[in-house]
Design an enzyme around this catalytic site. Sequence first.
Site, PDB file in Angstrom:
ATOM      1  N   LYS A   1      -6.698  -3.903  -1.517  1.00 14.26           N
ATOM      2  CA  LYS A   1      -7.687  -4.734  -2.189  1.00 14.26           C
ATOM      3  C   LYS A   1      -9.054  -4.075  -1.961  1.00 14.26           C
ATOM      4  CE  LYS A   1     -10.798  -7.921  -3.015  1.00 14.26           C
ATOM      5  NZ  LYS A   1     -12.238  -7.702  -2.791  1.00 14.26           N
TER       6      LYS A   1
ATOM      7  N   GLU B   1     -12.623  -2.264  11.310  1.00 11.70           N
ATOM      8  CA  GLU B   1     -13.783  -1.372  11.446  1.00 11.70           C
ATOM      9  C   GLU B   1     -14.969  -2.138  10.877  1.00 11.70           C
ATOM     10  OE1 GLU B   1     -16.718   0.388  10.933  1.00 11.70           O
ATOM     11  OE2 GLU B   1     -15.902   1.743   9.419  1.00 11.70           O
TER      12      GLU B   1
ATOM     13  N   GLU C   1     -27.545  -4.489  11.550  1.00  8.36           N
ATOM     14  CA  GLU C   1     -27.198  -3.367  10.677  1.00  8.36           C
ATOM     15  C   GLU C   1     -28.034  -3.442   9.400  1.00  8.36           C
ATOM     16  OE1 GLU C   1     -23.101  -1.008   9.664  1.00  8.36           O
ATOM     17  OE2 GLU C   1     -23.073  -3.188   9.438  1.00  8.36           O
TER      18      GLU C   1
ATOM     19  N   CYS D   1     -21.514   3.379   7.821  1.00  8.95           N
ATOM     20  CA  CYS D   1     -21.376   2.774   9.145  1.00  8.95           C
ATOM     21  C   CYS D   1     -21.751   3.763  10.235  1.00  8.95           C
ATOM     22  CB  CYS D   1     -19.951   2.266   9.349  1.00  8.95           C
ATOM     23  SG  CYS D   1     -18.690   3.514   9.052  1.00  8.95           S
TER      24      CYS D   1
END
Length: 524
Positions: free
Chosen positions: A169, A242, A374, A276
């Site tokens: 997905k 992750e 982040e 990331c």
Amino acid sequence: MATDLQIAARKVVSVNPATGDTLREFESATEADVHATVARSRAAQLAWYDLGVRRRVGILREFQRLLHDRKAEVAELITREAGKPMVEALLTEVIVVLDATRFCVENAFAFLREEPLPHGNLAMKTKVGRILREPHGVIGIISPWNYPFSIPATESLSALVTGNTVVLKPSEFTSLNALKLASLLHEAGVPKDVFQVVVGNGSAGSALLNAKIDKLVFTGSVATGKRIAQAAAARLLPVVLELGGKDPMLVLDDADVDVASSGAVWGAFANCGQACLSVERCYVHRSLYDAFLAACVQKTKQLRVGNGIDAETDVGPLISERQLRNVESHVEDARERGARVLTGGSRLPELGSNFYAPSVLADVTHEMHIMREETFGPVLPVMPFDTDEAAIRLANDSGYGLAASVWTRDRVRGESLARRIHAGTVMVNDVMACFGISEAPHGGVKASGLGRTHGRFGLEEMVRIKHVDSDLLPRMKQVWWYGYGEAFTRRMEGFVDLMFARGLRQKLLGGFRSAGTFPRKGRL
């Protein structure tokens, strides 16, 4: 009848982030669609496993050939749907997948080969054991938009070569890349039910999580990852998560300023900072601070921002207006709290709605959002430090722990500090390139997630371990079976001394006391 709003909610639209042009519209998969897809995947899994590793490796070789032949076509699709410059699509996605295929091809046989298991226990010397690695079954993968080809491809290749089937997905922003991956795999010989894509929004991802999959690999936000972990725990579904990073870069007092500043600029602005592994926090020794900032500003101002299809473009757009607003809010919070914006710090509306100027910030602190959360955008926040100890404390003062980098002319010093940084990967004198090392594990600690992808550890995530053990004397009853008593207890005490006593005399006495144990009469 469905309302216009309900119909719109079921639509998934792929949009070019540089131009705003609609590339394609899809109907979002329903829960029933997802469950049916998983059922087909499960039905196909045994035949795929029985095909054998040699045939599966051959199919991966063909996939590698096809991808190499169509590298420019795939890179252009990545650029049109995700925005990054085409050269970055080649370097950070296509090459990564080609090399990950090489790793799977070269290592699958040895990895899946039965592994002899030694028996050190003296009482078990009449047995022989083996470790088998068997596929989980159906692997669900939920992949992100920032690396829409390489992340799902590398994870899928590990799953497929080990005998699993895959239901992918993708992010609703980058469905076309997932479908291109499926097309290449199917053309290479992977049966259609062995690798399937479900296009959809968040509800399709939830449906996949709740379907009868055997493991889930998820890349995305911490908040979503925690919800997945909670749902998976309820049925003991194994997961790999992750969940991003806030990666620190440490520039020591002996670093080469020219090299380190170039690394920082690329590490912060590649893929418009939407990685990331991006440099999201930069700590520079005070003796180099001003020179480093000047070099970063000068190099940042030379970057060409624009549509990634243009070969001269260095930095493309952000994926969406929402992502741009997040970057904007972090920069404004830092500015209000006293940070200096040395270059950038604003939108570039003349280029399009998703463009933001690459920005260098000085005098940031850990009280600012830009050093805690982040950012996922083209911002390089830089902060000074005075000692190596202070640098380590700053690097570890984060809820994340995906990766980090240390910059120094002294490799021994750099590796010594690397051992003290809380991260899944620490590079010395480079940044982000670890994702391109197919042998290296990818994953982090703390809020950066659980488990690993890539390399041998990534392959281990795709298999269940089975221990098979056989007795070499099948007509003999085992000593430890019933037939207990005082005499047997004394013999067993002697046997323990024979095996584990420190002194030779005690071992010999233990051996004498245990005499007659093998074989033993009177047992059931």
